[in-house]
Write an enzyme that holds these catalytic residues in place. Structure first.
Site, short mmCIF file in Angstrom:
data_model
loop_
_atom_site.label_atom_id
_atom_site.label_comp_id
_atom_site.label_asym_id
_atom_site.label_seq_id
_atom_site.Cartn_x
_atom_site.Cartn_y
_atom_site.Cartn_z
N CYS A 100 1.18 -5.39 -1.37
CA CYS A 100 1.81 -5.13 -2.67
C CYS A 100 3.33 -5.29 -2.61
O CYS A 100 3.83 -6.40 -2.50
CB CYS A 100 1.40 -3.75 -3.20
SG CYS A 100 1.63 -3.58 -4.99
N ARG A 134 0.31 -3.51 -16.78
CA ARG A 134 -0.08 -3.35 -15.39
C ARG A 134 -1.46 -3.96 -15.17
O ARG A 134 -2.37 -3.81 -16.00
CB ARG A 134 -0.09 -1.88 -14.98
CG ARG A 134 1.25 -1.21 -15.02
CD ARG A 134 1.28 0.06 -14.19
NE ARG A 134 1.25 -0.22 -12.76
CZ ARG A 134 2.33 -0.56 -12.06
NH1 ARG A 134 3.50 -0.69 -12.63
NH2 ARG A 134 2.22 -0.76 -10.75
N HIS A 200 -4.64 -2.42 -2.21
CA HIS A 200 -4.39 -1.07 -1.69
C HIS A 200 -5.73 -0.46 -1.26
O HIS A 200 -6.78 -1.08 -1.34
CB HIS A 200 -3.79 -0.18 -2.77
CG HIS A 200 -2.36 -0.49 -3.08
ND1 HIS A 200 -1.34 -0.27 -2.19
CD2 HIS A 200 -1.77 -0.98 -4.19
CE1 HIS A 200 -0.19 -0.60 -2.74
NE2 HIS A 200 -0.43 -1.04 -3.96
#
Length: 255
Positions: A100, A134, A200
């Site tokens: 990320c 997002r 993640h």
């Protein structure tokens, strides 16, 4: 299994005090255990802000994700000399796993949705543009043949849209979710032995085949061969398959 084959992999965990969203530190634990279970020694060194020690002695580097303001904090440290050392290690073929924010920082720049441009490391030919929405959720992608040729499950949460340059290839192709930018079905990046991803969770415990690919690449570079005995990881692979099927059938809870 006790270490007994005289091999050792030295891992550098970059900026652990700043970049550790969503349990990304678990990637270090996974790498260490899958080496130890095979009798391969492993050392882990945390390289923090202000640490100017040489990076040349390490074999595998991990850098996790962080918030935008944390990335800004790191820029001055990178410009103080560590950035040059990181780029040299990448060009030397050392293994990197970047997640990320750590992935974005390997590129040329991050441009906010307001148009402000933050210059990054420029180690890999990519850039990131901030967006209004997002891209978040459990997702899945398939890695290229050069990156292990396996299905990956993970969790993404980013507003930045990353676009790859002509000198690099994606880590994989999106099966479900957004990936790099939600447009071109690419996920992550592969350049030399650097692997960048938005996954993640952390990514490695969920994906033992990809973990072993990273270890194999690292061992081959250092020792000329990668003798990785098969582990009894049927439980891990069954868990991976269960998650993969739930993501693909859109029945995976995000709670």
């Amino acid at each position: 299994m006790e270490a007994s084959n005289n091999k050792i992999i030295k891992i550098a965990h970059l900026y652990p005090e700043v970049l550790n969203l969503y349990g990304d530190r678990g990637n270090i634990l996974c790498l260490r255990k899958r080496l130890e279970w095979r009798g391969i020694d492993c050392s882990v060194t945390e390289i923090k802000l202000g640490d100017s020690s040489s990076l040349s002695d390490y074999d595998l580097f991990f850098i996790g994700g962080g918030q935008d303001f944390e990335q800004e904090v790191l820029l001055s440290d990178l410009k103080a000399g560590k950035g040059s050392s990181i780029k040299a290690a990448i060009e030397d073929g050392k293994t990197f796993l970047c997640i990320c924010g750590g992935y974005q920082m390997m590129g040329h720049y991050y441009q906010t949705k307001e148009g402000e441009k933050m210059e990054f490391l420029g180690a890999v030919d990519l850039h990131t543009i901030g967006g209004d929405v997002r891209m978040i959720g459990n997702y899945a992608f398939h890695t290229s043949s050069q990156c292990g040729d396996s299905d990956i499950v993970g969790f993404e949460n980013h507003s930045g849209r990353t676009y790859l340059g002509k000198d690099v290839e994606p880590l994989g192709t999106i099966l479900m979710g957004y990936g790099n930018n939600g447009e071109d079905k690419t996920e992550g990046v592969h350049y030399k032995n650097l692997y960048g991803s938005y996954s993640h969770g952390p990514i490695l415990p969920k994906n033992p085949d990809f973990t072993d690919h990273l270890l194999r690449v690292t061992l081959e570079r250092k020792y000329g061969n990668a003798d990785l005995p098969q582990l009894e990881d049927g439980i891990e692979k069954a868990a991976h398959e269960n998650i993969f099927q739930k993501i693909m059938s859109n029945t995976m809870s995000e709670d």
